[in-house]
Enzyme design. Structure first.
Site, mmCIF file in Angstrom:
data_model
loop_
_atom_site.group_PDB
_atom_site.id
_atom_site.type_symbol
_atom_site.label_atom_id
_atom_site.label_comp_id
_atom_site.label_asym_id
_atom_site.label_seq_id
_atom_site.Cartn_x
_atom_site.Cartn_y
_atom_site.Cartn_z
ATOM 1 N N SER A 88 0.831 -1.199 0.000
ATOM 2 C CA SER A 88 0.000 0.000 0.000
ATOM 3 C C SER A 88 0.873 1.260 0.000
ATOM 4 C CB SER A 88 -0.962 -0.044 1.192
ATOM 5 O OG SER A 88 -2.020 0.860 1.019
ATOM 6 N N ASP A 176 -1.725 14.059 13.122
ATOM 7 C CA ASP A 176 -1.859 15.382 12.514
ATOM 8 C C ASP A 176 -1.162 15.457 11.159
ATOM 9 O OD1 ASP A 176 -3.301 16.124 14.722
ATOM 10 O OD2 ASP A 176 -1.676 17.278 15.652
ATOM 11 N N HIS A 235 -7.417 -6.063 0.293
ATOM 12 C CA HIS A 235 -6.247 -5.185 0.316
ATOM 13 C C HIS A 235 -5.178 -5.661 1.299
ATOM 14 C CE1 HIS A 235 -3.934 -1.572 -0.175
ATOM 15 N NE2 HIS A 235 -4.090 -1.187 1.079
#
Length: 260
Positions: A88, A176, A235
């Site tokens: 990924s 963040d 996946h």
């Protein structure tokens, strides 16, 4: 430099570098690393802003590929070129590494991702993790129950919770920065070069991340790419069908090693 875990000992065969995906860590790949270490040294990294690796202000693929190059520049003088396996987000970082530093690779293995931009966005998972009040959480099962409404998929929750340190009441993720750079993570940078080395793209047979429509884009950058899929898996093919995934990677590396 990135934190990394070594499994096994050096042998006459080229070693393997494992690069996890978004929200993952080197520890997620412990079973695969252990099994593949029966033949070769296996090194698994924590990507920037994940696991025990340093926190940075960006999560771009040039940055991530540069991090991997730093690790391999440190290791290859002793161990030689590596097979590099990325899943990924880690697969995209591994692809860019191959395109920019092919000298470091014996071969490239990409698990269930293509060198294209995607439209999905995982920010909702970040919000769910960041909004979870860890104050009174004493067990991972309690965190799982608290996340159930926002993340109904039990498999996704289990995966994310591997990055929660309950005793320290913290996530091993820089939420963040991952949220801020999500457009970069789901994208892929423009690249003017090709990787002419051996490249193996293995996907989940039921995954929506890889399609035949991606073949042209992949072949444009990786002209020697070979493709395979593992039926009945999505996946997270390495977690859903670990034996089949391990066998596919092992057969690929054995074939490449036999050419040397």
């Amino acid at each position: 430099m990135l934190n990394y875990i070594t499994t096994g000992t050096p042998t006459d065969l080229p070693p393997l570098l494992i690069v996890h995906g978004l929200f993952g860590s080197a520890r997620n790949w412990g079973v695969i690393a252990k099994r593949l270490s029966d033949q070769r040294l296996v090194v698994s990294v924590d990507m920037r802003n994940h696991g025990e690796s340093p926190r940075f202000a960006t999560q771009s693929y040039p940055d991530m590929a540069g991090d991997l190059a730093d690790v391999l520049d440190h290791l290859t003088p002793t161990h030689g070129a590596f097979h590099v396996l990325g899943h990924s987000m880690g697969g995209k970082a591994a692809m860019l590494l191959a395109l920019t530093r092919p000298d470091l690779l014996k071969s490239l293995i990409v698990a269930d991702i293509s060198p294209v931009a995607y439209s999905h966005d995982n920010s909702h998972l970040i919000h769910a993790m960041r909004d979870l009040d860890l104050t009174d959480i004493e067990r991972r099962s309690e965190a799982d129950a608290a996340l159930k409404d926002k993340i109904p998929d039990a498999g996704v929750r289990a995966f994310l919770l591997q990055s929660l340190v309950v005793k320290e009441k913290k996530w091993l993720l820089n939420h963040d920065v991952l949220e801020a750079d999500m457009p970069k993570i789901v994208g892929f940078p423009e690249v003017a070069t090709q990787y002419d080395g051996p490249a193996f793209f293995v996907s989940g047979g039921e995954s929506t991340y890889v399609s035949r429509d991606h073949r042209d884009a992949t072949k444009a950058l990786f002209p020697n790419a070979k493709f395979a899929s593992i039926p009945g898996t999505g996946h997270w093919l390495h977690a859903e069908k670990p034996r089949e995934f391990e066998a596919a990677c092992r057969a690929w590396m054995d074939a490449i090693d036999a050419r040397s």
